[in-house]
Design a protein around this motif. Structure first.
Motif, short mmCIF file in Angstrom:
data_model
loop_
_atom_site.label_atom_id
_atom_site.label_comp_id
_atom_site.label_asym_id
_atom_site.label_seq_id
_atom_site.Cartn_x
_atom_site.Cartn_y
_atom_site.Cartn_z
N TYR B 47 15.69 -2.70 -2.23
CA TYR B 47 14.45 -2.02 -2.56
C TYR B 47 13.47 -2.81 -3.43
CZ TYR B 47 16.45 2.66 -1.54
OH TYR B 47 17.01 3.69 -0.81
N SER B 50 11.44 -4.87 -1.24
CA SER B 50 10.44 -4.23 -0.44
C SER B 50 9.53 -3.69 -1.08
CB SER B 50 11.02 -3.37 0.57
OG SER B 50 11.73 -2.34 -0.32
N GLY B 51 9.79 -3.63 -2.66
CA GLY B 51 8.51 -3.08 -3.41
C GLY B 51 8.64 -1.76 -4.00
N ARG B 52 9.73 -1.21 -3.75
CA ARG B 52 9.80 0.29 -4.42
C ARG B 52 9.62 0.24 -5.91
NH1 ARG B 52 13.87 4.39 -1.83
NH2 ARG B 52 13.59 6.33 -3.57
N GLU B 73 1.78 -5.54 -3.02
CA GLU B 73 2.25 -4.34 -2.81
C GLU B 73 3.04 -4.24 -1.48
OE1 GLU B 73 0.81 -1.86 -4.48
OE2 GLU B 73 -0.45 -3.14 -5.69
N PRO B 74 3.59 -3.16 -1.36
CA PRO B 74 4.76 -2.93 -0.46
C PRO B 74 4.09 -3.14 1.31
CG PRO B 74 4.99 -1.03 -1.82
CD PRO B 74 3.77 -1.91 -2.44
N GLU B 75 2.92 -2.63 1.13
CA GLU B 75 2.09 -2.83 2.50
C GLU B 75 1.97 -4.23 2.81
OE1 GLU B 75 1.45 -0.59 0.10
OE2 GLU B 75 -1.05 -0.66 -0.16
N ALA B 78 5.26 -5.86 3.98
CA ALA B 78 5.40 -5.44 5.44
C ALA B 78 4.47 -6.51 6.15
CB ALA B 78 5.09 -4.20 5.56
N ALA B 79 3.26 -6.51 5.76
CA ALA B 79 2.52 -7.45 6.69
C ALA B 79 2.95 -8.79 6.60
CB ALA B 79 0.75 -7.19 6.22
N PHE B 83 10.73 -6.27 6.44
CA PHE B 83 11.05 -5.13 6.96
C PHE B 83 12.51 -4.69 6.15
CE2 PHE B 83 13.23 -2.08 9.77
CZ PHE B 83 12.03 -1.15 10.12
N LEU B 84 12.28 -3.29 6.01
CA LEU B 84 13.73 -2.73 5.40
C LEU B 84 13.89 -1.36 6.23
CD1 LEU B 84 15.77 -2.32 3.23
CD2 LEU B 84 14.20 -0.97 2.05
N ALA B 104 0.89 2.20 11.66
CA ALA B 104 1.66 1.00 10.98
C ALA B 104 1.48 -0.17 11.88
CB ALA B 104 3.17 1.41 10.95
N GLN B 108 -0.86 -3.21 10.00
CA GLN B 108 -0.13 -4.74 9.85
C GLN B 108 -1.08 -5.86 10.59
OE1 GLN B 108 4.00 -5.78 10.05
NE2 GLN B 108 4.58 -3.69 8.98
#
Lengths: 431, 251
Positions: B47, B50-52, B73-75, B78-79, B83-84, B104, B108
């Motif tokens: 977590y 991935s930035g929770r 930031e979580p996004e 991801a970019a 990936f979680l 999504a 990205q």
């Protein structure tokens, strides 16, 4: 205490009527107006102490003059229902605008202006104009609707005798800062006929609108309305519908912004096996106040009614829902459903809900629910973890929240218009 | 390459330290497994990476290809290629699976300055990938994870992974709640994504997933630290003797 309140209501009415003049049309319409005025005088205007107006202050709706409202310019977005082939009837500040309107020649559909109604043979409207409104005054008084029946000079009378090829679209433009529009429409959908009625626009600085709809046996009526983005809107609308046997009735309203919007719907299911769905999606920000007040009466067997109202509120916006299902004795096998939900995007916003069931038949299935919630953080994180930026993720979740209401729009092209409009608003707001 | 140095993390709300100095490097092309008893901090690690929200990093760092993950930031993570696969994939009523994935993928791409995928191209690619994971068209149309069985949810996670083509994949207890057949299907999906430029961090409680997704390196985590690192044989040792021996050894 009763006396001072009644006095107050009468005083408010006197002040309001001082700036209105009973239209002198002659004929059946004069009679209907006179009856409405009598009803109105028996009630006075609503006040804060009325239970029915507990959460919505009627002050701006009953004041002699409307508060000033900036005309709203929606030029930055595609006009409502633009991609749909439809017959457009345009009202500007509550007055019919012939030059901007289409020729209402549509097979199976007769359209007359209320302003010309006394001169034309629209005998069917005698049994409708002010009649459903009058019936809707019980058990709860709706004085602003009676005021409308008495003083409206504009509106359309639509009679549908077949399946209408295309929707009729009432477009309300708002140009004057001080216009005070009173519009009254009547629609009669004859046996087996079908009509889709679209409505859009801010109408006027202040607007009082009544729509009376009689849906005969086996007929269908589909109503989709947008009240969009005009911040200064002060509007009260009443939809009265009476449904015959086996008919289908659906009404959906999209509301955004507006300092005062009260939408009342009064629906009577009088024929067996009728279906009535009422839905609303509202998005409010800041000094937004929006109220859905719904009264559905089941007075026949095996009827189905659904009420689906969703509100997204933030920055202190207020959303109100008062919804009732009344099942009369003998209305067996009634299937009634009512849900009202709010998504509160912050702690300043408020959702006030009063869901009610009143049942006098023993073999019915009725359910209701009302919830308030915030954006689901887990879902938000899930979307973001897949690369969706926070605001876009929030928009997706807002649309998802409203989806159940939008699903009540049957026509796919119309639903798409509403959906993309909503997306546009969300992106503008959150982008 | 994922690089974690001396990572200390506590819960924001309670003053409770969960990670107490995690060091870990996952090279491209490698599969690392993290095993450990309940409450050892495995899921927290996933977590935090991935930035929770809800966690506070008190010390240490985590970088992906040199970029500071913890600042993003979580996004953005991801970019950047992270990936979680969630242990409990989230149900999102009202959002179609397909809409979600397309949003999504294109978000990205946009973040990386790439051209968005057209609806037609997207449809073609997703159908192909869904087929190998035995995800039917009906499941793609349904709201995200709503009404999905445990196995369907996990397959849906792998489908997202396949569509998003991350460089660093973290699988958090992907085997939980799966029967043997479902696990095989998921493992096949993961194995199909193995490539020289993609790293994996497989978090699991049991060894059985690692029969299907063969790890290069196995770490044992306990009380917020990695206490032992070894080859695949370490996972077998856990399977045979439980965690007790290893934990005793570490103390």
């Amino acid at each position: 205490m009763a006396q001072p309140q009644a006095t107050q209501k009468q005083e408010a009415l006197a002040a309001r009527l001082a700036v209105l003049r009973l239209p002198t049309s002659g004929g059946w319409l004069s009679l209907a107006r006179g009856l409405a005025e009598t009803r109105l005088k028996g009630m006075g205007l609503p006040g804060r102490r009325d239970e029915y107006w507990r959460w919505t202050n009627p002050a701006v709706l009953i004041a002699p003059e409307p508060g000033p409202a900036q005309p709203y310019d929606a030029r930055d977005e595609v006009p409502a229902f633009d991609a749909i082939d439809r017959v457009k009837l345009v009202f500007t500040d509550g007055v019919f605008h012939a030059a901007a309107s289409d020729d209402p020649a549509l097979a199976g559909v007769e359209v007359s202006r209320l302003a010309e109604a006394s001169a034309r043979d629209v005998h069917w409207a005698h049994e409708l104009y002010g009649v459903l409104e009058a019936a809707g005054q019980k058990p709860v008084e709706r004085p602003l609707a009676a005021l409308n029946s008495a003083y409206a000079t504009e509106g359309v009378l639509i009679r549908v005798t077949a399946k209408a090829e295309k929707p009729v679209h009432l477009i309300y433009n708002h140009e004057s800062e001080v216009s005070d529009a009173i519009l009254h429409h009547c629609v009669k959908v004859e046996e087996g006929a079908e009509l889709t009625l679209l409505e859009s626009g801010p109408a006027a600085a202040r607007c009082n609108m009544v729509l009376e709809v009689l849906v005969a046996d086996g007929a269908s009526f589909h109503h989709v309305r947008t009240q969009g983005r005009d911040h200064d809107r002060q509007a009260v609308t009443h939809l009265f519908a009476r449904l015959g046997e086996g008919c289908r009735f659906k009404s959906f309203t999209l509301t955004a912004n507006g300092v005062m919007t009260r939408n009342e719907a009064v629906v009577e299911l009088l024929g067996d096996d009728a279906v009535a769905h009422l839905a609303g999606a509202a998005m409010g920000d800041g000094d937004f106040h929006q109220d859905d007040t719904v009264f559905v009466t089941h007075d026949a067997e095996r009827c189905e009614s659904r009420q689906v109202f969703k509100k997204v509120l933030r920055n202190g916006a207020v959303g109100v829902f008062q919804g009732k299902i009344l099942v009369k004795p003998g209305a067996q096998k009634t299937d009634g459903y009512q849900i009202s939900q709010s998504l509160l995007l912050d702690e300043d916003s408020q959702f006030l809900a009063k869901p009610e069931l009143e049942i006098y038949a023993d073999d019915v299935s009725c359910s209701h629910g009302s919830t308030s919630g915030a954006i689901d953080d887990t879902a938000l994180f899930y979307l973001r973890s897949r690369g969706v930026p926070e605001r876009a993720a929030q928009s997706l979740l807002v649309l998802a929240f409203l989806a159940e209401a939008l699903e009540e729009i049957e026509d796919e092209a119309i639903a798409e218009d509403i959906r993309s409009r909503l997306e546009g608003w969300l992106n503008r707001r959150m982008g | 390459m994922l690089q974690i140095k001396n990572l200390h993390v506590k819960l924001e709300e309670e003053d409770k330290q969960i990670l107490k100095g995690v060091d870990l490097v996952v090279e491209p092309g490698k599969v690392h497994a993290i095993m450990g008893p309940n409450g050892s901090g495995k899921s927290t690690l996933s977590y935090v990476l991935s930035g929770r929200g809800g966690y506070e990093v008190t010390e240490g760092s985590a970088t992906l290809d040199g970029a500071d993950l913890l600042e993003m930031e979580p996004e953005a993570r991801a970019a950047a290629g992270l990936f979680l696969a969630f242990q409990y994939p989230v149900e999102i009523p009202g959002v179609g699976n397909m809409t979600f994935l397309r949003t999504a993928v294109n978000a990205q791409r946009k973040a990386r300055g790439q051209e968005e995928m057209s609806a037609g191209e997207f449809l073609k690619v997703i159908r192909e990938k869904a087929k190998t994971l035995k995800i039917d068209a009906e499941m793609l149309k349904r709201p995200v994870n709503v009404g999905f069985s445990g196995g369907e949810k996990k397959r849906n996670e792998i489908l997202q992974m396949a569509m998003l083509e991350p460089t660093m994949c973290i699988l958090d207890e992907t085997d939980s709640g799966l029967d043997v057949d479902a696990m095989k299907l998921v493992a096949e999906g993961v194995n199909a994504l193995r490539s020289p430029d993609r790293g994996f961090l497989v978090i699991t409680h049991y060894q059985r997933l690692l029969d299907h997704i063969k790890p290069d390196v196995v770490h044992i985590m306990s009380d917020g630290r990695i206490i032992k690192t070894g080859g695949p044989e370490l996972a077998l040792e856990v399977e045979n003797n439980g965690y007790a021996d290893i934990l005793a050894e570490a103390v």
